[in-house]
Design a protein around this motif. Structure first.
Motif, PDB file in Angstrom:
ATOM      1  N   GLN A  42      52.131 -38.924 -25.514  1.00  0.00           N
ATOM      2  CA  GLN A  42      50.803 -38.331 -25.384  1.00  0.00           C
ATOM      3  C   GLN A  42      49.836 -39.292 -24.708  1.00  0.00           C
ATOM      4  O   GLN A  42      49.020 -38.890 -23.875  1.00  0.00           O
ATOM      5  N   SER A  43      49.949 -40.576 -25.036  1.00  0.00           N
ATOM      6  CA  SER A  43      49.080 -41.578 -24.414  1.00  0.00           C
ATOM      7  C   SER A  43      49.340 -41.693 -22.920  1.00  0.00           C
ATOM      8  O   SER A  43      48.399 -41.815 -22.130  1.00  0.00           O
ATOM      9  N   VAL A  44      50.616 -41.652 -22.546  1.00  0.00           N
ATOM     10  CA  VAL A  44      50.957 -41.705 -21.124  1.00  0.00           C
ATOM     11  C   VAL A  44      50.400 -40.493 -20.406  1.00  0.00           C
ATOM     12  O   VAL A  44      49.830 -40.603 -19.313  1.00  0.00           O
ATOM     13  N   ASP A  45      50.562 -39.330 -21.020  1.00  0.00           N
ATOM     14  CA  ASP A  45      50.060 -38.096 -20.421  1.00  0.00           C
ATOM     15  C   ASP A  45      48.545 -38.160 -20.238  1.00  0.00           C
ATOM     16  O   ASP A  45      48.006 -37.756 -19.201  1.00  0.00           O
ATOM     17  N   ARG A  46      47.855 -38.693 -21.236  1.00  0.00           N
ATOM     18  CA  ARG A  46      46.397 -38.804 -21.152  1.00  0.00           C
ATOM     19  C   ARG A  46      45.983 -39.823 -20.097  1.00  0.00           C
ATOM     20  O   ARG A  46      44.996 -39.615 -19.380  1.00  0.00           O
ATOM     21  N   VAL A  50      43.612 -39.236 -16.868  1.00  0.00           N
ATOM     22  CA  VAL A  50      42.437 -40.034 -16.508  1.00  0.00           C
ATOM     23  C   VAL A  50      42.435 -40.343 -15.019  1.00  0.00           C
ATOM     24  O   VAL A  50      41.409 -40.206 -14.333  1.00  0.00           O
ATOM     25  N   LEU A  51      43.586 -40.751 -14.501  1.00  0.00           N
ATOM     26  CA  LEU A  51      43.696 -41.052 -13.066  1.00  0.00           C
ATOM     27  C   LEU A  51      43.416 -39.804 -12.235  1.00  0.00           C
ATOM     28  O   LEU A  51      42.757 -39.883 -11.186  1.00  0.00           O
ATOM     29  N   GLU A  52      43.900 -38.670 -12.685  1.00  0.00           N
ATOM     30  CA  GLU A  52      43.671 -37.421 -11.959  1.00  0.00           C
ATOM     31  C   GLU A  52      42.186 -37.035 -11.978  1.00  0.00           C
ATOM     32  O   GLU A  52      41.648 -36.539 -10.979  1.00  0.00           O
ATOM     33  N   ILE A  53      41.533 -37.277 -13.106  1.00  0.00           N
ATOM     34  CA  ILE A  53      40.100 -36.976 -13.209  1.00  0.00           C
ATOM     35  C   ILE A  53      39.303 -37.841 -12.241  1.00  0.00           C
ATOM     36  O   ILE A  53      38.403 -37.365 -11.535  1.00  0.00           O
ATOM     37  N   LEU A  54      39.628 -39.134 -12.198  1.00  0.00           N
ATOM     38  CA  LEU A  54      38.919 -40.047 -11.296  1.00  0.00           C
ATOM     39  C   LEU A  54      39.219 -39.724  -9.834  1.00  0.00           C
ATOM     40  O   LEU A  54      38.350 -39.879  -8.967  1.00  0.00           O
ATOM     41  N   ILE A  65      34.918 -38.407 -19.190  1.00  0.00           N
ATOM     42  CA  ILE A  65      36.381 -38.396 -19.285  1.00  0.00           C
ATOM     43  C   ILE A  65      36.825 -37.890 -20.644  1.00  0.00           C
ATOM     44  O   ILE A  65      37.774 -37.105 -20.759  1.00  0.00           O
ATOM     45  N   ALA A  66      36.119 -38.318 -21.699  1.00  0.00           N
ATOM     46  CA  ALA A  66      36.459 -37.869 -23.047  1.00  0.00           C
ATOM     47  C   ALA A  66      36.316 -36.352 -23.159  1.00  0.00           C
ATOM     48  O   ALA A  66      37.150 -35.672 -23.782  1.00  0.00           O
ATOM     49  N   ARG A  73      35.466 -40.262 -27.826  1.00  0.00           N
ATOM     50  CA  ARG A  73      35.012 -41.224 -26.819  1.00  0.00           C
ATOM     51  C   ARG A  73      35.760 -42.556 -26.915  1.00  0.00           C
ATOM     52  O   ARG A  73      36.079 -43.188 -25.904  1.00  0.00           O
ATOM     53  N   SER A  74      36.052 -42.984 -28.135  1.00  0.00           N
ATOM     54  CA  SER A  74      36.740 -44.262 -28.308  1.00  0.00           C
ATOM     55  C   SER A  74      38.179 -44.197 -27.766  1.00  0.00           C
ATOM     56  O   SER A  74      38.709 -45.194 -27.279  1.00  0.00           O
ATOM     57  N   THR A  75      38.799 -43.023 -27.854  1.00  0.00           N
ATOM     58  CA  THR A  75      40.146 -42.863 -27.298  1.00  0.00           C
ATOM     59  C   THR A  75      40.117 -42.987 -25.787  1.00  0.00           C
ATOM     60  O   THR A  75      40.966 -43.658 -25.186  1.00  0.00           O
ATOM     61  N   ALA A  76      39.114 -42.333 -25.164  1.00  0.00           N
ATOM     62  CA  ALA A  76      38.976 -42.435 -23.708  1.00  0.00           C
ATOM     63  C   ALA A  76      38.697 -43.879 -23.298  1.00  0.00           C
ATOM     64  O   ALA A  76      39.235 -44.372 -22.305  1.00  0.00           O
TER      65      ALA A  76
END
Length: 287
Positions: A42-46, A50-54, A65-66, A73-76
């Motif tokens: 799940q972390s890899v997927d997220r 993030v890269l896709e969002i940027l 991003i969160a 927010r802390s996870t992001a």
């Protein structure tokens, strides 16, 4: 984000994780053995998200991003920190927003080289295979092996095996010898220091003999492999260069030993050198 804010975000995230591990009565749940693996995936997927969002927005803040990931927010922030440590994202000092880092360019550049040489090499391979009637391949370096990313078969090679996508040993193939010969010395010597497997009685495994052969490859501009990987298979290969002169691939011509005689091999070597040079110019070399 200040140090105080970071600590607060971390504490809040830890509280959320704690609550996530408890049932409605406040008792700790029995964690399944696979939870760690699922969490890592799940972390890899997220992180990829993030890269896709940027890539889509150009830049974005932690809150943005969160929101898009639908996470705290802390996870992001934690995901961005990991990506920033690897150079995949960077943060603007004045605005505090994140954008794609130089590390992405490095990865994209490596992929682009394969894509470009494959695209530019497709018509070159087809024409040469039609001209010679033999199998023509383009291979690139893949760690400690040569991997074939493009192949065209000539009329005389209709029964030849498919080499596309195969990783082949550097020391026992003509393409591999070309790639090995043009590696930086330290890297080349590191590979030669390993125990080199023998595939046939003709495979060169002695480092002294192999070094001499690699020096000849650089001097004459092509490599040969005479039944070194498989009995009955012979090949020649020449280097393909990028715009900066770096060898990024090898163009090879292969066929059965009964058809590729010594005189025939000499002719094929000359053609391989010429055509590999043409492909190099397509890649920007010499301009």
């Amino acid at each position: 984000m200040t140090g105080k804010q970071k600590r607060a975000a971390t504490i809040e995230d830890e509280d959320q994780e704690k609550h996530g591990r408890q049932d409605k009565h406040g008792q700790d749940k029995q964690e399944r053995p696979s939870r760690g693996t699922a969490s890592a995936v799940q972390s890899v997927d997220r992180a990829v998200s993030v890269l896709e969002i940027l890539a889509k927005h150009g830049e974005a803040g932690v809150s943005e991003i969160a929101d898009e990931l639908d996470v705290h927010r802390s996870t992001a922030f934690r995901l961005l920190g990991a990506l920033e440590n690897r150079g995949l994202v960077s943060q603007s000092a004045d605005r505090g927003k994140y954008y794609l880092g130089a590390g992405v360019l490095r990865l994209a550049g490596a992929a682009a080289v394969r894509l470009d040489i494959s695209q530019e090499g497709a018509p070159v391979c087809r024409e040469l295979a039609d001209e010679l009637g033999e199998t023509v391949n383009i291979a690139v370096l893949d760690d400690d092996a040569a991997v074939n990313i493009m192949q065209a078969r000539g009329s005389a090679a209709v029964t030849a095996q498919n080499w596309l996508g195969r990783r082949t040993p550097l020391h026992a193939t003509s393409s591999g010898k070309v790639l090995l010969a043009h590696l930086p010395q330290a890297l080349r010597e590191g590979l030669l220091a390993r125990t080199l497997p023998r595939f046939t009685e003709h495979t060169v495994t002695g480092t002294v003999q192999l070094r001499a052969e690699l020096e000849a490859v650089v001097e004459q501009g092509y490599a040969r492999a005479l039944e070194e990987l498989e009995i009955g298979l012979t090949a020649v290969a020449a280097p393909v260069r990028a715009h900066d002169g770096k060898v990024i691939g090898a163009l090879s011509v292969s066929g059965p030993v009964y058809r590729l005689t010594e005189d025939r091999l000499a002719e094929l070597a000359k053609r391989a050198v010429v055509v590999a040079g043409d492909l190099s110019r397509r890649m920007g070399y010499g301009f």
